[in-house]
Scaffold this active site. Sequence first.
Site, PDB file in Angstrom:
ATOM      1  N   GLY A  41       0.856  -1.185   0.000  1.00 42.65           N
ATOM      2  CA  GLY A  41       0.000   0.000   0.000  1.00 42.65           C
ATOM      3  C   GLY A  41       0.884   1.224   0.000  1.00 42.65           C
ATOM      4  N   ALA A  44       1.279   3.022   3.452  1.00 47.38           N
ATOM      5  CA  ALA A  44       2.038   2.214   4.402  1.00 47.38           C
ATOM      6  C   ALA A  44       3.494   2.105   3.986  1.00 47.38           C
ATOM      7  CB  ALA A  44       1.409   0.826   4.521  1.00 47.38           C
ATOM      8  N   THR A 221      10.419  12.428 -10.760  1.00 43.30           N
ATOM      9  CA  THR A 221      11.325  11.288 -10.824  1.00 43.30           C
ATOM     10  C   THR A 221      11.406  10.747 -12.243  1.00 43.30           C
ATOM     11  OG1 THR A 221       9.543   9.764 -10.176  1.00 43.30           O
ATOM     12  CG2 THR A 221      10.931  10.663  -8.425  1.00 43.30           C
ATOM     13  N   ASP A 254       7.743   4.549  -3.634  1.00 44.20           N
ATOM     14  CA  ASP A 254       7.286   4.839  -2.275  1.00 44.20           C
ATOM     15  C   ASP A 254       8.461   4.979  -1.314  1.00 44.20           C
ATOM     16  OD1 ASP A 254       4.640   4.689  -3.128  1.00 44.20           O
ATOM     17  OD2 ASP A 254       4.524   2.540  -2.712  1.00 44.20           O
TER      18      ASP A 254
END
Length: 309
Positions: A41, A44, A221, A254
């Site tokens: 996720g 998370a 990015t 992430d």
Amino acid sequence: MTRGRIVVVGSLNADLVVRTEAFPRAGETVAGGDLRIGAGGKGANQAVAAGRLGGDVAMVGAVGADGNGDLLRSAVAAAGVDVSAVSAREDVPTGTALITVDAHGENTIVVSPGANGTLTPADLPERVFDGAAVIGLCLEVPDATVRAAAERARAAGATVVLNPSPFGPGARELVPVADVLLVNEGEAEALLGLPSGAVASDGLSVRDGFAALGIGRAVVTRGADGCLIVDGAADPAHVAAIRVDAIDTTGAGDAFMGALLLRLADGASLIEAARFAVGVGGYAAAHAGAQASYPTAGELAGFLAERGV
């Protein structure tokens, strides 16, 4: 070091991962390896990346009252993240991501929102943003919740960092809530209406396009080509990537976001934070899994030393 507090409002998913030589074409069945279930996720992942590196992090989200929900809460807490604001829903399952990874480390992902789709502004604890330095947001929870979190965080004096992913038609409307925007180059070009390759060739148009949307600070990015930094009226700057042999890019973006949140919370400039984040993203791409691939501060230091960084 006194670390600034980070709050991440976002998703928690159980990642169901299968590795295969090549992605299947439409209608095709291919052989894959053993199914692996891991913690994931976007929200998370970002919280865990910052937590493993020593950040003071709290997570706000929702899971189902099921085994996957227990797995996710435990995994995030094990990274040192406060999960007291992660709710368990009795009537909806935990969110799930179906991930295929090919022989080159690239991935395809299908997400079933589950409990993430039930997170509302009412689920934001009353004083959760008090004393926070930085707030991390993504779009795997409802737009109304993202907007409410950003507004409350700003009112509390925190910097709002938005990663508008998964990127879709509603992303443009949410972009103005960000103090710092994190997008990949394809998303930046789509958001700004620029042709493919514009991020690489025309940074000034990227800067001016973001300014027209009310965004003065952004990180774009570019995978193995590093990232472009837009910070006010200055000329955009380029940060080179760390060269690695990619094993699995799942969650590498992430990891970059979590590292960016950490350094911004520490008071670093945007370009300093991005330089740190490319190292963390490179480490994640060189290791298998999403959260399982994220380094501690000691592991990161050893990895960078081996590469002369």
